[in-house]
Design a protein around this motif. Structure first.
Motif, PDB file in Angstrom:
ATOM      1  N   SER A  83      -7.709   1.740  -3.551  1.00  0.00           N
ATOM      2  CA  SER A  83      -8.775   2.904  -3.394  1.00  0.00           C
ATOM      3  C   SER A  83      -8.550   4.126  -2.251  1.00  0.00           C
ATOM      4  CB  SER A  83     -10.016   2.310  -2.662  1.00  0.00           C
ATOM      5  OG  SER A  83     -10.899   3.412  -2.431  1.00  0.00           O
ATOM      6  N   SER A  84      -8.624   5.211  -2.417  1.00  0.00           N
ATOM      7  CA  SER A  84      -8.532   6.226  -1.597  1.00  0.00           C
ATOM      8  C   SER A  84      -9.047   6.010  -0.079  1.00  0.00           C
ATOM      9  CB  SER A  84      -8.986   7.696  -1.962  1.00  0.00           C
ATOM     10  OG  SER A  84     -10.137   7.546  -2.353  1.00  0.00           O
ATOM     11  N   ARG A  85     -10.000   5.083   0.006  1.00  0.00           N
ATOM     12  CA  ARG A  85     -10.833   4.835   1.151  1.00  0.00           C
ATOM     13  C   ARG A  85      -9.779   3.437   2.006  1.00  0.00           C
ATOM     14  NH1 ARG A  85     -14.936   5.574  -2.506  1.00  0.00           N
ATOM     15  NH2 ARG A  85     -15.068   3.366  -2.530  1.00  0.00           N
ATOM     16  N   PRO A 100       0.591   3.201  -3.770  1.00  0.00           N
ATOM     17  CA  PRO A 100      -0.787   3.649  -3.554  1.00  0.00           C
ATOM     18  C   PRO A 100      -1.896   3.684  -4.525  1.00  0.00           C
ATOM     19  CG  PRO A 100       0.809   5.337  -3.663  1.00  0.00           C
ATOM     20  CD  PRO A 100       1.669   4.128  -3.790  1.00  0.00           C
ATOM     21  N   LYS A 101      -1.694   4.102  -5.792  1.00  0.00           N
ATOM     22  CA  LYS A 101      -2.465   4.075  -6.971  1.00  0.00           C
ATOM     23  C   LYS A 101      -3.092   3.167  -7.344  1.00  0.00           C
ATOM     24  CE  LYS A 101       0.196   7.972  -9.056  1.00  0.00           C
ATOM     25  NZ  LYS A 101       0.722   8.257 -10.457  1.00  0.00           N
ATOM     26  N   GLN A 115       0.791  -1.102  -0.103  1.00  0.00           N
ATOM     27  CA  GLN A 115      -0.069   0.040   0.098  1.00  0.00           C
ATOM     28  C   GLN A 115       0.710   1.278  -0.046  1.00  0.00           C
ATOM     29  OE1 GLN A 115      -0.753  -2.562   1.826  1.00  0.00           O
ATOM     30  NE2 GLN A 115      -2.961  -3.190   1.217  1.00  0.00           N
TER      31      GLN A 115
END
Length: 285
Positions: A45-47, A41-42, A37
């Motif tokens: 999900s941003s969540r 990170p891409k 992660q």
């Protein structure tokens, strides 16, 4: 609440929680499997809160078990955890029992096949594997691909396969039991692991246990886990990936060398060894 009555000597959190699972003075150990992660990170999900919870779990732990030396280096480099607070305990692997003699064939096609195992998106790099095959006319003519596990092929994956020139039934998606997976390992011309990053990577050891030659990325923990029992390539270099696949696919001598090297190499790994070393960490903590 139940754990309060157990009065444990050690609590081992095997995944990441933002809060302690037991409010107690006893030592806490956390296992860190990878730093995916944080590094990719891409792909999430941003969540997705795994990175946040991991940081909290690691900071409050008295000791951290990492599943590879590569994961330990990433953990020390990224969140800045003290090396003295960490230990490396490698995973083991499984040999799967033979499938039923009445089970369906390992491959749905008639050609020899390369085996891919697991999810396929993002850092797993499955699409780059397809690109590498598509750059070789003889690989495209001579081999199928079996992708075991993960979801069914998406519309974008099917579109990519068509655009690269794969025939309609050349790339097969399979799911099933451990017995089916074991048969697929045993029947494959080679196992391909193009992942850009793995915290450990159990499938290459499974392949070796079933006498299947391993072709894999030279990145992250994979050289640590695979050792001298694999043919390596750069995961971002299509030409290098094609070279490695062709080297193994068209040489009986190379495949036999990898098969024998794999059988010798897997002696370094077992779940019994993993349990024993984990137990030693408990005692030391």
């Amino acid at each position: 609440r139940t754990m309060k009555f157990w009065q444990p000597d050690v609590v081992h959190e095997t995944y990441y929680s933002s809060k302690p699972i037991l409010w107690s003075d006893c030592p806490t150990i956390t296992t860190v499997h990878d730093m995916i992660q944080e590094l990719f990170p891409k792909d999430f999900s941003s969540r997705d809160n795994v990175a946040r919870n991991k940081k909290l779990a690691v900071e409050r732990a008295d000791h951290v078990i990492c599943v590879s030396e590569n994961t330990r280096r990433d953990l020390i480099r990224l969140p800045g955890i003290s090396e003295k607070k960490t230990s490396v305990v490698h995973h083991g692997f499984d040999r799967f029992s033979q499938s039923s003699p009445h089970a369906e064939p390992a491959s749905a096609g008639q050609k020899p096949y390369f085996l891919y195992v697991g999810d396929r998106g993002g850092y797993k790099n499955f699409s780059k594997f397809l690109f590498a095959l598509a750059t070789s006319k003889r690989l495209m003519n001579d081999f199928d691909v079996v992708a075991f596990g993960g979801p069914a092929f998406s519309a974008s994956e099917i579109s990519l396969m068509k655009s690269l020139g794969f025939s309609e039934r050349q790339v097969h998606h399979r799911i099933g039991s451990d017995g089916v997976l074991g048969a697929l390992y045993r029947g494959a011309r080679a196992f391909i692991y193009p992942s850009r990053y793995e915290g450990f990577g159990i499938p290459p050891l499974e392949a070796m246990a079933h006498e299947c030659p391993v072709i894999c990325s030279n990145s992250s923990s994979l050289p640590e886990v695979v050792g001298d029992a694999g043919e390596y390539f750069s995961p971002d270099d299509v030409d290098d990936m094609r070279r490695a696949i062709e080297t193994v696919a068209y040489s009986d001598q190379v495949r036999e060398g990898l098969r024998l090297a794999g059988l010798a190499h897997i002696k370094k790994f077992s779940w019994e060894k993993c349990a024993r070393e984990t137990h030693n960490v408990y005692r030391n903590v």
